[in-house]
Design an enzyme around this catalytic site. Structure first.
Site, PDB file in Angstrom:
ATOM      1  N   CYS A   1       0.820  -1.199   0.000  1.00 18.31           N
ATOM      2  CA  CYS A   1       0.000   0.000   0.000  1.00 18.31           C
ATOM      3  C   CYS A   1       0.868   1.270   0.000  1.00 18.31           C
ATOM      4  O   CYS A   1       1.450   1.592  -1.021  1.00 18.31           O
ATOM      5  CB  CYS A   1      -0.994  -0.044   1.162  1.00 18.31           C
ATOM      6  SG  CYS A   1      -2.432   0.972   0.823  1.00 18.31           S
TER       7      CYS A   1
ATOM      8  N   HIS B   1      -3.449  -5.024   0.735  1.00 20.07           N
ATOM      9  CA  HIS B   1      -2.921  -5.476   2.032  1.00 20.07           C
ATOM     10  C   HIS B   1      -3.013  -7.001   2.102  1.00 20.07           C
ATOM     11  O   HIS B   1      -3.890  -7.547   2.782  1.00 20.07           O
ATOM     12  CB  HIS B   1      -3.724  -4.857   3.177  1.00 20.07           C
ATOM     13  CG  HIS B   1      -3.442  -3.404   3.383  1.00 20.07           C
ATOM     14  ND1 HIS B   1      -2.325  -2.957   4.052  1.00 20.07           N
ATOM     15  CD2 HIS B   1      -4.126  -2.301   2.992  1.00 20.07           C
ATOM     16  CE1 HIS B   1      -2.342  -1.632   4.083  1.00 20.07           C
ATOM     17  NE2 HIS B   1      -3.424  -1.211   3.440  1.00 20.07           N
TER      18      HIS B   1
ATOM     19  N   GLU C   1      -1.384  -9.008   3.702  1.00 22.17           N
ATOM     20  CA  GLU C   1      -1.109  -9.562   5.040  1.00 22.17           C
ATOM     21  C   GLU C   1      -2.373 -10.055   5.738  1.00 22.17           C
ATOM     22  O   GLU C   1      -2.319 -10.938   6.593  1.00 22.17           O
ATOM     23  CB  GLU C   1      -0.376  -8.540   5.916  1.00 22.17           C
ATOM     24  CG  GLU C   1      -1.145  -7.268   6.297  1.00 22.17           C
ATOM     25  CD  GLU C   1      -1.014  -6.137   5.283  1.00 22.17           C
ATOM     26  OE1 GLU C   1      -0.721  -6.419   4.103  1.00 22.17           O
ATOM     27  OE2 GLU C   1      -1.216  -4.965   5.671  1.00 22.17           O
TER      28      GLU C   1
HETATM   29  N1  GLN Z   1      -1.919   6.800   2.857  1.00 26.34           N
HETATM   30  C1  GLN Z   1      -2.054   6.030   1.653  1.00 26.34           C
HETATM   31  C2  GLN Z   1      -3.415   6.215   1.014  1.00 26.34           C
HETATM   32  O1  GLN Z   1      -4.341   6.639   1.654  1.00 26.34           O
HETATM   33  C3  GLN Z   1      -1.771   4.565   1.909  1.00 26.34           C
HETATM   34  C4  GLN Z   1      -2.752   3.920   2.830  1.00 26.34           C
HETATM   35  C5  GLN Z   1      -2.247   2.611   3.404  1.00 26.34           C
HETATM   36  O2  GLN Z   1      -1.065   2.332   3.366  1.00 26.34           O
HETATM   37  N2  GLN Z   1      -3.129   1.818   3.954  1.00 26.34           N
HETATM   38  O3  GLN Z   1      -3.586   5.926  -0.129  1.00 26.34           O
END
Ligand code: GLN
Length: 548
Positions: free
Chosen positions: A382, A509, A511
């Site tokens: 992400c 994500h 994970e």
């Molecule tokens: N801050 C970034 C976004 O909002 C990544 C978010 C995250 O890593 N969950 O796109």
């Protein structure tokens, strides 16, 4: 009909209520029962999405886009069932629902009160989880008996038993039995007080699980049984275990699942426990000897719970490869220029995890650059993908000053940007791309090879995306956009490099979908490369010794 187990906690927070509930869930599954789980959180936030990870640990995301308590991660990993947004309810949600009904006039002019309206709403949410395909619903009540916010929840679960019948409900209470060195013995008084508090809310526990650092004598169990009025076999000792994966076996040896099944009349011969699957997991955990050191370049590294699922996913990957992953928590802000080498060189791999806000982002970009230039296996998740794209844009594609617009709204090259510019972010809660999205992977790419398929689904929680306007420039410079969102075909979901042992990132994500016995392919791929790096390092040191 479904049966219900309510898990409450006393004496202190952080006793491992979530892990106890999850372990019981696993044991019931080992008895062939169909289990689901739920967490009732007494805090007033509508969901943990707006909570600072420093305060509350990670936000666990479900397939249907629920932003939920991290305990749901334990539940999913232990019972191996996908949960959903309804598997977590907070005081904030309950009150919002009741107030919305009041505004619609659903209460027909009645005075709306905690009892019965709030308690009815809580019971309704619990009842909904009991479906035809579920034998047991395990409901963990967050917080500790004695907290002000917990009172409506205790009242609701007290009423619940009346409504669904004695044999359909079991109350399990988790307490602490401390050892006082000055007295030279374990003390039951905190447990007694906690049970008294629970009883003052009308709940008599059926089972008491006692956490303790060291085993305590049976005489103490008999004392707790007598004073707290539970059967002696229903006092279960949960001694600290060497790893969280041992807890189900510790509790089984103490007879926890047997007593719960007995109380719920689920004790037929068809429900004999078969723990072989979990024992195999544990065998793998215990056989994992080769150490690999994986750095997690994060912002909330002082509270590792903020990256709980990432750390678990790394460990799961290790178990399947016979490796013990040691997670090194690296403060992203500390990784700059020359210091990058000193911080990152000794590591076998790095993960750049998700996150929000500017602090530490440059350290993540520097880590991505270092890993890219020095062949360090690197997995971006992400925000980690954002950092890796920014590095590539600045340092390879020649887009000086490129950045994510989240960090620098006036950057000349917003390679990471908000895509739905029509969406003005006025609220912080629930305004992200959330939950499962399907991606199509490029045939022949590293990620397609790792996943073993070309259509995959992963969970998301973010606002910013790779800006399609720069995709061509980045690809010309050698970045492989190896997966895109399947419907719109435009949003970049995966990136990778060809000439690198492992420099891969995803907008998702992954994970959240790793399991102790089914590691996630991206994490397995990373840890396999980390192992190779660790092994290639050892002979080098030996050679130097020989020369010296
Ligand atoms: N801050 C970034 C976004 O909002 C990544 C978010 C995250 O890593 N969950 O796109």
């Amino acid at each position: 009909m479904s049966k219900f187990v309510f898990v409450t906690g006393g004496v202190s927070s952080s006793l491992g209520k979530g892990l106890t509930a999850s372990s019981l869930g696993r044991l019931l599954k080992c008895r062939g029962l169909r289990v689901t789980m739920c967490k009732l959180d007494p805090y007033i936030n509508v969901d943990p999405g707006t909570l600072n990870p420093f305060e509350h640990g990670e936000v666990f995301v479900t397939d249907d886009g629920g932003e939920t308590d991290l305990d749901l991660g334990h539940y999913e990993r232990f019972i191996d069932e996908n949960l959903h947004r309804d598997s977590n309810a907070t005081t904030g949600q309950i009150y919002s629902a009741v107030i919305a009904k009041e505004r619609r006039g659903d209460y027909l002019g009645k005075t709306v009160q905690v009892i019965p309206h709030i308690t009815d709403e809580i019971k309704e949410r619990v009842r909904r989880l009991g479906r035809d395909d579920v034998d047991v619903v395990i409901v963990e009540v967050g917080g500790t008996v004695g907290d002000i916010e917990i009172v409506p929840f205790l009242e609701a679960i007290r009423q619940f038993r009346r409504e669904v019948g004695r044999d359909n409900v079991c109350y399990l209470h988790l307490t602490l039995v401390p050892f006082l060195p000055t007295a030279g013995e374990h003390k039951t008084k905190p447990t007694q007080h906690s049970v008294t508090e629970l009883r003052s809310r009308g709940i008599q526990p059926d089972v008491i699980v006692c956490r303790s650092e060291q085993p305590f004598p049976d005489s103490l169990k008999r004392k707790i049984s007598l004073l707290c009025d539970v059967a002696p076999e229903a006092v279960v000792s949960a001694v600290d275990a060497p790893s969280i994966y041992e807890i189900p076996l510790v509790l089984h040896a103490e007879g926890l699942d047997a007593i719960v099944c007995d109380l719920l009349r689920l004790d037929g011969p068809e429900h004999e426990a078969d723990l072989s699957g979990w024992v195999r997991v544990l065998d793998r955990v215990n056989a994992a000897h080769e150490v690999v050191r994986v750095g997690v370049i994060g912002k909330y590294v002082n509270l590792p719970d903020a990256y709980l699922s990432v750390a678990e996913a790394l460990r799961h990957a290790g178990f399947s490869l016979g490796a013990r992953v040691e997670v090194e928590w690296v403060q992203a802000e500390a990784v700059t220029g020359m210091l990058a080498a000193a911080t990152l060189d000794g590591l076998d791999a790095i993960v750049i995890p998700g996150g929000f806000g500017e602090r530490g982002f440059e350290g993540k970009v520097a880590s991505a650059a270092y890993a890219r230039e020095h062949g360090v296996p690197c997995l971006g998740l992400c925000l980690g993908l954002h950092a890796m794209v920014v590095d590539y844009a600045r340092n390879v594609a020649g887009l000086a000053g490129a950045n994510s617009r989240e960090m620098d709204p006036v950057t000349p090259y917003g390679v990471i940007d908000l895509m739905n510019d029509q969406l003005e972010v006025v609220e912080k809660g629930g305004t992200m791309r959330l939950g499962a999205y399907v991606a199509r992977l490029q045939p022949g790419s590293r990620v397609a090879e790792l996943y073993g398929e070309e259509t995959i689904s992963e969970r998301h929680r973010h606002r910013y995306e790779v800006n399609p306007r720069y995709r061509g420039r980045l690809e010309e410079a050698g970045l492989v956009c190896s997966g895109v969102e399947s419907k719109d075909n435009r949003l970049v979901e995966f990136i990778e490099l060809r000439e690198h042992p492992f420099w891969i990132a995803t907008q998702a994500h992954p994970e959240f979908k790793s399991r102790p016995d089914r590691p996630h392919p991206l994490f397995s791929g990373l840890v396999a490369c980390a192992l190779e790096r660790a092994q290639s390092r050892t002979p080098r040191l030996l050679d130097l010794d020989a020369v010296g």
